[in-house]
Design a protein around this motif. Structure first.
Motif, PDB file in Angstrom:
ATOM      1  N   PRO A   1     -37.291 -11.897  11.657  1.00 48.13           N
ATOM      2  CA  PRO A   1     -36.349 -12.528  12.579  1.00 48.13           C
ATOM      3  C   PRO A   1     -34.975 -12.734  11.946  1.00 48.13           C
ATOM      4  N   VAL A   2     -33.945 -12.703  12.782  1.00 47.55           N
ATOM      5  CA  VAL A   2     -32.569 -12.867  12.298  1.00 47.55           C
ATOM      6  C   VAL A   2     -32.219 -14.358  12.201  1.00 47.55           C
ATOM      7  N   GLY A   3     -33.149 -15.247  12.522  1.00 42.60           N
ATOM      8  CA  GLY A   3     -32.850 -16.683  12.449  1.00 42.60           C
ATOM      9  C   GLY A   3     -34.124 -17.481  12.230  1.00 42.60           C
ATOM     10  N   ALA A   4     -34.062 -18.790  12.572  1.00 43.89           N
ATOM     11  CA  ALA A   4     -35.165 -19.708  12.278  1.00 43.89           C
ATOM     12  C   ALA A   4     -36.195 -19.717  13.403  1.00 43.89           C
ATOM     13  N   PHE A   5     -36.789 -18.576  13.654  1.00 46.26           N
ATOM     14  CA  PHE A   5     -37.834 -18.489  14.675  1.00 46.26           C
ATOM     15  C   PHE A   5     -38.906 -17.509  14.220  1.00 46.26           C
ATOM     16  N   LEU A   6     -40.048 -17.544  14.898  1.00 46.85           N
ATOM     17  CA  LEU A   6     -41.158 -16.667  14.516  1.00 46.85           C
ATOM     18  C   LEU A   6     -40.984 -15.274  15.124  1.00 46.85           C
ATOM     19  N   PRO A   7     -41.559 -14.254  14.512  1.00 48.53           N
ATOM     20  CA  PRO A   7     -41.436 -12.905  15.084  1.00 48.53           C
ATOM     21  C   PRO A   7     -42.119 -12.820  16.445  1.00 48.53           C
ATOM     22  N   PRO A   8     -41.612 -11.953  17.332  1.00 44.83           N
ATOM     23  CA  PRO A   8     -42.328 -11.727  18.599  1.00 44.83           C
ATOM     24  C   PRO A   8     -43.595 -10.911  18.361  1.00 44.83           C
ATOM     25  N   GLN A   9     -44.306 -10.657  19.444  1.00 44.10           N
ATOM     26  CA  GLN A   9     -45.567  -9.906  19.355  1.00 44.10           C
ATOM     27  C   GLN A   9     -45.344  -8.506  18.761  1.00 44.10           C
ATOM     28  N   GLN A  10     -46.119  -8.157  17.728  1.00 35.17           N
ATOM     29  CA  GLN A  10     -45.859  -6.929  16.957  1.00 35.17           C
ATOM     30  C   GLN A  10     -45.983  -5.645  17.798  1.00 35.17           C
ATOM     31  N   ALA A  11     -47.062  -5.545  18.593  1.00 37.26           N
ATOM     32  CA  ALA A  11     -47.300  -4.296  19.332  1.00 37.26           C
ATOM     33  C   ALA A  11     -46.182  -4.036  20.351  1.00 37.26           C
ATOM     34  N   GLU A  12     -45.741  -5.095  21.009  1.00 43.64           N
ATOM     35  CA  GLU A  12     -44.682  -4.925  22.015  1.00 43.64           C
ATOM     36  C   GLU A  12     -43.362  -4.526  21.366  1.00 43.64           C
ATOM     37  N   LEU A  13     -43.060  -5.193  20.242  1.00 44.93           N
ATOM     38  CA  LEU A  13     -41.801  -4.896  19.564  1.00 44.93           C
ATOM     39  C   LEU A  13     -41.825  -3.459  19.007  1.00 44.93           C
ATOM     40  N   GLU A  14     -43.000  -3.025  18.550  1.00 50.00           N
ATOM     41  CA  GLU A  14     -43.122  -1.648  18.038  1.00 50.00           C
ATOM     42  C   GLU A  14     -42.788  -0.645  19.149  1.00 50.00           C
ATOM     43  N   THR A  15     -43.272  -0.920  20.345  1.00 51.39           N
ATOM     44  CA  THR A  15     -42.975  -0.027  21.470  1.00 51.39           C
ATOM     45  C   THR A  15     -41.464   0.026  21.715  1.00 51.39           C
ATOM     46  N   ASP A  16     -40.816  -1.143  21.678  1.00 52.90           N
ATOM     47  CA  ASP A  16     -39.361  -1.190  21.900  1.00 52.90           C
ATOM     48  C   ASP A  16     -38.622  -0.418  20.805  1.00 52.90           C
ATOM     49  N   TYR A  17     -39.000  -0.648  19.547  1.00 55.01           N
ATOM     50  CA  TYR A  17     -38.352   0.045  18.427  1.00 55.01           C
ATOM     51  C   TYR A  17     -38.495   1.556  18.581  1.00 55.01           C
ATOM     52  N   LYS A  18     -39.732   1.978  18.898  1.00 54.88           N
ATOM     53  CA  LYS A  18     -39.978   3.434  18.981  1.00 54.88           C
ATOM     54  C   LYS A  18     -39.119   4.046  20.071  1.00 54.88           C
ATOM     55  N   ARG A  19     -39.074   3.373  21.221  1.00 53.14           N
ATOM     56  CA  ARG A  19     -38.293   3.899  22.345  1.00 53.14           C
ATOM     57  C   ARG A  19     -36.803   3.969  21.996  1.00 53.14           C
ATOM     58  N   GLU A  20     -36.257   2.867  21.474  1.00 51.43           N
ATOM     59  CA  GLU A  20     -34.812   2.796  21.225  1.00 51.43           C
ATOM     60  C   GLU A  20     -34.376   3.728  20.093  1.00 51.43           C
ATOM     61  N   LEU A  21     -35.144   3.759  19.005  1.00 48.93           N
ATOM     62  CA  LEU A  21     -34.733   4.600  17.872  1.00 48.93           C
ATOM     63  C   LEU A  21     -34.851   6.084  18.209  1.00 48.93           C
TER      64      LEU A  21
END
Ligand code: SF4
Ligand code: SF4
Length: 320
Positions: free
Chosen positions: A177-197
């Motif tokens: 995370p870029v600040g004082a919070f917990l990471p979001p759900q890993q599987a969902e974020l992986e899908t977003d990363y894969k799509r955007e990159l």
């Protein structure tokens, strides 16, 4: 008793080691970047660098074990003069060992490192690369100006060598995370990363690991500076999840410092929580018999709440 140990004892949980599977070696604090979240306080002016003699002693110790994986970290481990020598020696061992390089990507493009990516591919070294976001703004805020553009160019270079495509060349990315919070759900974020990159830069990779920021080092200083340390600790403590305990990396990883000293994990290493003999003298890797580690109690502190919050956090990403 620290608050984490107290929480474990309240819930009758004992945190002990199992058989070691990973030797994680922190080769030094030298780095080409100075990221805001860095728990190592690494940077270009740090002088802590593993010597050839220490590399040799570590490899000689490893040769007498069957520990299958060696995980190299830093700083930027690639900047340590004997980084390549270390990998070459590990790759000569029988039985064969798997090597991981925790890479900040930008080092692959620095002057003097132009053949580094090819070297890593030639040795079939797995790369776990920091990439805190798929947007330029967030990455540059956390890691410094121009780091996003450099990271994208480095990922394209790695793809061109087969990383993320050839099964022998795994390429995983790390989000924190870029600040004082917990990471979001890993599987969902992986899908977003894969799509955007893929869409914007044609980049492919294998897995995304989400890691929580632990309240130590430069990240703790940042939280203190912005008066958010207590708030962040409360967030971590309230999110304590006992189901993460079994998957904590400190259970099967031995963490070694640049002088060969031993810790339960890289975070304890940065806090100076070296293993001690009964006379309080520090323990080094060459003092340890790997078969004697099972059931050894793990040294904890309040920072451990960072590994057990929510879905948990380890060197391999979310635990659950
Ligand atoms: S987080 Fe990694 S890349 Fe950034 S300063 Fe620390 S060691 Fe270097
Ligand atoms: S910081 Fe995390 S990995 Fe390290 S000892 Fe604590 S729980 Fe284990």
């Amino acid at each position: 008793m620290n608050r984490f140990a107290h929480k474990l004892s309240e819930q009758s949980i004992s945190l002990r080691r199992v058989r070691p599977e990973i030797l994680q070696v922190n080769m030094g604090k030298l780095c080409n970047l100075t990221c805001v979240h860095c728990h190592v306080n690494a940077g270009p002016k740090r002088k802590e660098i593993m010597t050839r003699d220490t590399v040799d002693r570590i490899i000689d110790w490893l040769a007498n074990t069957e520990i299958p994986t060696v995980d190299l970290t830093g700083g930027a481990p690639e900047m340590i003069p004997d980084f390549r020598y270390f990998i070459e020696r590990v790759k000569e061992l029988e039985p064969a060992r798997h090597v991981i390089d925790r890479c900040n990507l930008t080092i692959l493009l620095e002057d003097g490192y132009s053949d580094l990516a090819e070297f890593l591919a030639g040795k079939e070294v797995e790369i776990i690369a920091s990439m805190p976001c798929y947007s330029a703004e967030n990455v540059n805020t956390q890691r410094g100006d121009g780091v996003f553009e450099g990271s994208i160019a480095a990922l394209q270079l790695l793809n061109s060598l087969g990383y993320g495509i050839d099964p022998a060349l795994p390429l995983h990315l790390v989000y924190n995370p870029v600040g004082a919070f917990l990471p979001p759900q890993q599987a969902e974020l992986e899908t977003d990363y894969k799509r955007e990159l893929q869409k914007h830069f044609g980049i492919v990779f294998n897995r995304l690991y989400t890691l929580a920021n632990l309240p130590i080092g430069r990240f703790a200083a940042y939280l203190r500076h912005t008066n958010r340390l207590d708030e962040y600790m409360r967030l971590l403590i309230e999110a304590f999840n006992p189901a993460t305990i079994e998957g904590l990396m400190c259970r099967n990883t031995i963490s070694v410092g640049w002088r060969g000293e031993v810790y339960d994990c890289d975070f304890n290493q940065q806090l100076g929580m070296q293993w001690n003999n009964p006379d309080r003298s520090g323990i080094f890797l060459w003092d340890v018999h790997p078969d004697s580690l099972k059931d050894r109690e793990i040294m904890t502190g309040d920072h451990c709440f960072g590994c057990t919050a929510g879905a948990g956090s380890s060197c391999g990403g979310a635990i659950l």
